[in-house]
Design a protein around this motif. Structure first.
Motif, PDB file in Angstrom:
ATOM      1  N   VAL A  77       0.884  -1.174   0.000  1.00  0.00           N
ATOM      2  CA  VAL A  77       0.000   0.000   0.000  1.00  0.00           C
ATOM      3  C   VAL A  77       0.922   1.225   0.000  1.00  0.00           C
ATOM      4  O   VAL A  77       1.500   1.571   1.035  1.00  0.00           O
ATOM      5  CB  VAL A  77      -0.955   0.000   1.216  1.00  0.00           C
ATOM      6  N   PRO A  78       1.095   1.879  -1.136  1.00  0.00           N
ATOM      7  CA  PRO A  78       2.172   2.868  -1.285  1.00  0.00           C
ATOM      8  C   PRO A  78       2.158   4.006  -0.268  1.00  0.00           C
ATOM      9  O   PRO A  78       3.222   4.424   0.200  1.00  0.00           O
ATOM     10  CB  PRO A  78       1.977   3.386  -2.713  1.00  0.00           C
ATOM     11  N   PHE A  79       0.974   4.517   0.090  1.00  0.00           N
ATOM     12  CA  PHE A  79       0.945   5.645   1.023  1.00  0.00           C
ATOM     13  C   PHE A  79       1.456   5.219   2.402  1.00  0.00           C
ATOM     14  O   PHE A  79       2.174   5.971   3.072  1.00  0.00           O
ATOM     15  CB  PHE A  79      -0.479   6.196   1.121  1.00  0.00           C
ATOM     16  N   VAL A  80       1.123   4.014   2.817  1.00  0.00           N
ATOM     17  CA  VAL A  80       1.639   3.474   4.075  1.00  0.00           C
ATOM     18  C   VAL A  80       3.147   3.248   3.963  1.00  0.00           C
ATOM     19  O   VAL A  80       3.924   3.653   4.836  1.00  0.00           O
ATOM     20  CB  VAL A  80       0.929   2.151   4.437  1.00  0.00           C
ATOM     21  N   ASN A  99      -2.354   7.760   9.552  1.00  0.00           N
ATOM     22  CA  ASN A  99      -2.663   6.714   8.583  1.00  0.00           C
ATOM     23  C   ASN A  99      -1.970   5.394   8.885  1.00  0.00           C
ATOM     24  O   ASN A  99      -2.599   4.331   8.844  1.00  0.00           O
ATOM     25  CB  ASN A  99      -2.326   7.199   7.176  1.00  0.00           C
ATOM     26  N   VAL A 100      -0.692   5.428   9.199  1.00  0.00           N
ATOM     27  CA  VAL A 100       0.002   4.155   9.438  1.00  0.00           C
ATOM     28  C   VAL A 100      -0.484   3.509  10.735  1.00  0.00           C
ATOM     29  O   VAL A 100      -0.509   2.278  10.852  1.00  0.00           O
ATOM     30  CB  VAL A 100       1.535   4.319   9.436  1.00  0.00           C
ATOM     31  N   TRP A 148      -1.565   6.388  20.223  1.00  0.00           N
ATOM     32  CA  TRP A 148      -1.761   5.022  19.744  1.00  0.00           C
ATOM     33  C   TRP A 148      -3.042   4.415  20.333  1.00  0.00           C
ATOM     34  O   TRP A 148      -3.782   3.707  19.645  1.00  0.00           O
ATOM     35  CB  TRP A 148      -0.537   4.157  20.052  1.00  0.00           C
ATOM     36  N   LEU A 149      -3.311   4.688  21.596  1.00  0.00           N
ATOM     37  CA  LEU A 149      -4.582   4.249  22.179  1.00  0.00           C
ATOM     38  C   LEU A 149      -5.757   4.846  21.404  1.00  0.00           C
ATOM     39  O   LEU A 149      -6.750   4.166  21.102  1.00  0.00           O
ATOM     40  CB  LEU A 149      -4.665   4.679  23.645  1.00  0.00           C
ATOM     41  N   TYR A 150      -5.612   6.100  21.098  1.00  0.00           N
ATOM     42  CA  TYR A 150      -6.630   6.859  20.370  1.00  0.00           C
ATOM     43  C   TYR A 150      -6.864   6.235  18.991  1.00  0.00           C
ATOM     44  O   TYR A 150      -8.002   5.983  18.581  1.00  0.00           O
ATOM     45  CB  TYR A 150      -6.092   8.282  20.276  1.00  0.00           C
ATOM     46  N   SER A 151      -5.783   5.937  18.272  1.00  0.00           N
ATOM     47  CA  SER A 151      -5.908   5.326  16.945  1.00  0.00           C
ATOM     48  C   SER A 151      -6.489   3.919  17.014  1.00  0.00           C
ATOM     49  O   SER A 151      -7.211   3.487  16.117  1.00  0.00           O
ATOM     50  CB  SER A 151      -4.545   5.283  16.249  1.00  0.00           C
ATOM     51  N   LYS A 185     -11.788   4.711  11.458  1.00  0.00           N
ATOM     52  CA  LYS A 185     -10.804   4.066  10.597  1.00  0.00           C
ATOM     53  C   LYS A 185     -10.494   4.956   9.406  1.00  0.00           C
ATOM     54  O   LYS A 185     -11.401   5.526   8.805  1.00  0.00           O
ATOM     55  CB  LYS A 185     -11.347   2.714  10.118  1.00  0.00           C
ATOM     56  N   PHE A 186      -9.231   5.026   9.048  1.00  0.00           N
ATOM     57  CA  PHE A 186      -8.821   5.814   7.903  1.00  0.00           C
ATOM     58  C   PHE A 186      -8.837   4.954   6.639  1.00  0.00           C
ATOM     59  O   PHE A 186      -8.432   3.789   6.668  1.00  0.00           O
ATOM     60  CB  PHE A 186      -7.417   6.390   8.106  1.00  0.00           C
ATOM     61  N   ASN A 187      -9.261   5.560   5.550  1.00  0.00           N
ATOM     62  CA  ASN A 187      -9.262   4.926   4.243  1.00  0.00           C
ATOM     63  C   ASN A 187      -7.952   5.286   3.554  1.00  0.00           C
ATOM     64  O   ASN A 187      -7.741   6.435   3.149  1.00  0.00           O
ATOM     65  CB  ASN A 187     -10.469   5.427   3.436  1.00  0.00           C
TER      66      ASN A 187
END
Length: 520
Positions: A341-344, A364-365, A400-403, A415-417
């Protein structure tokens, strides 16, 4: 030396500055000799708790060494120096108390999380045994802990917006301290000690990547220069809210975070400079946004005070049972930037090469690791702890908890697309091509979805999936709409274009770690 002479040891940790430093300020008035002390604690160079990554990676270590050297030079100009030792602070200070026989006080700024608090307990025990006074201060946040409208700290709101509104309306930022031009000297017989090398601490000096978005050195001097440049020389702060989601270059955001993490710059000093700028130049949403994000930093520190060790718990602040996976093969793909996944992948490679990643990239990551791969969020948190030049324990673990959906986010299943985000914030694909050179032959936004291209297009670009670049390790169903739009020639407007329907609305953000965004 007179028997009445008093010596104060000032233990410096994440407060490596001479300006607005309450520990040094207090010692000047309460001792005849002052020993500013920094200890390279061997516990900081061991493995992380769950997955055993080095706790301090090469980029942050280099930045720390530069910051220590810079503070030593600054203190020398004021008639003092920074004493440096390699060892646990409790042991080093015990030895100094025994050696000197004149230590009357040990002063330090209080921290918020377990390892740092354990050091403070050890120091209290040492000083109690020797009959030495302990003097502590709270100074790591913009708003002082004692000035919050939530007391005790257990009353801290679990939603950031509630915290922000209450603090902005009911609390005041304390003024910065006026520091003396000259400092008290070291006690006789104290050697300043050598600053260790990267190799002494088990790391190799990293090569500086010319693509880095953070080509800066550590230290108070550089921090103050950066603020002056970003505010007064260029007026970049006045457009910060519009540029802060950038991906390439030095000037899309303040880049204060690495210096804030080590205390090379005081958040209260930034606040006062914003006030001055707003008075003398302009006040707008961008100038406010810098303070807004300093408040995010405050919030995560106060969350750590409220929840203690739970910020490191697999189940998070809400004690949620989530079936996290511990697939090391998938994790290796993520950390090495080989997910397909190029953006990641671009973001993860930037982190590994430079120790830095944009605000947008971090969101995103982290979402990809926790929501698309379903991996234990602590894998990501500890990897960031290892590599980030601006690692801050409270902000890192809080975010990280938040994500992961088990922290301070009132919305479930956020969730991010990955494809939408890539198209929105790297619409032409320049960032991906910068960090994923094997895809440079793919033009425009097609670079975000190489697996959707036909074999002729891939061949023309010199890309062979599964050979020169991996197939995606996972594909999410919500990506398909954005891929089909592109294939039909109806691609979303990239970030910053004039298309009103597709340009994401800016809701809020945190330049230093992640932003709280509704458009994902």
């Amino acid at each position: 030396m007179s028997e009445a002479a008093r010596t104060a040891i000032c233990l410096l940790r994440c407060d490596l500055r001479a300006h607005d430093n309450q520990v040094l300020h207090w010692a000047q008035s309460n001792a005849d000799f002052v020993i500013p002390l920094y200890c390279f604690d061997p516990r900081h160079y061991l493995g992380t708790r769950y997955y055993g990554f080095p706790k301090t990676g090469p980029h942050r270590l280099r930045f720390l060494l530069e910051s220590v050297k810079d503070l030593r030079e600054t203190l020398k100009k004021k008639g003092s120096t920074l004493v440096v030792r390699k060892g646990k602070p409790e042991d080093v200070i015990s030895d100094l108390i025994t050696q000197l026989g004149s230590v009357s006080a040990v002063a330090f700024h209080e921290e918020a999380t377990k390892e740092e608090l354990d050091v403070e307990k050890g120091l209290c025990q040492v000083c109690s045994q020797h009959g030495v006074k302990i003097q502590t201060f709270w100074a790591s946040t913009l708003y002082h802990r004692d000035d919050l409208p939530f007391r005790p700290i257990a009353r801290l709101p679990d939603v950031y917006t509630h915290f922000r509104k209450a603090v902005e309306s009911e609390a005041k930022v304390r003024p910065t301290l006026l520091m003396p031009d000259r400092l008290k000297p070291l006690a006789p017989g104290v050697e300043e000690g050598c600053v260790p090398t990267m190799e002494d601490l088990g790391q190799k000096d990293p090569v500086t990547d010319p693509r880095t978005a953070f080509p800066c050195s550590g230290g108070e001097t550089q921090a103050l220069m950066r603020l002056h440049y970003y505010f007064w020389e260029t007026n970049l702060v006045a457009s910060y809210k519009e540029t802060r989601n950038g991906l390439v270059g030095m000037d899309y955001s303040t880049k204060f975070a690495p210096w804030l993490a080590l205390g090379c710059i005081s958040p209260r000093y930034i606040y006062e400079q914003i006030q001055k700028y707003e008075k003398e130049r302009t006040a707008n949403q961008s100038t406010y946004w810098v303070l807004f994000e300093l408040l995010w930093r405050d919030y995560f520190r106060f969350v750590a005070l409220k929840y203690g060790k739970r910020i490191f718990s697999l189940r998070g602040l809400q004690s949620n049972e989530v079936p996290w996976k511990k697939d090391l093969q998938l994790f290796d793909c993520w950390k090495e930037g080989k997910t397909g996944v190029p953006f990641v992948d671009a973001n993860m490679r930037e982190l590994a090469a430079t120790g830095f990643m944009s605000n947008r990239g971090r969101q995103n990551v982290a979402s990809f690791l926790t929501k698309d791969l379903g991996l234990d969020w602590r894998m990501g948190a500890e990897w960031f702890e290892y590599l980030l030049v601006d690692y801050d324990v409270c902000s890192n673990y809080g975010n990280w908890l938040y994500s992961a959906g088990i922290g301070n986010d009132p919305r479930d299943n956020r969730k991010f697309n990955m494809i939408k985000q890539g198209l929105d914030y790297d619409g032409n694909g320049d960032y991906v091509r910068l960090w994923v050179p094997e895809l440079r032959g793919i033009k425009g936004a097609d670079v975000h979805t190489p697996w959707a291209l036909n074999s002729a297009a891939l061949s023309q670009a010199g890309v062979t999936l599964s050979e020169t670049y991996p197939q995606p390790v996972v594909t999410a169903p919500e990506w398909s709409r954005h891929i089909s739009q592109r294939l039909q020639g109806r691609s979303p407007h990239p970030r910053g274009s004039r298309g009103p329907a597709r340009t994401p609305v800016q809701h809020r953000g945190i330049d230093f770690y992640f932003s709280h965004k509704k458009d994902v």
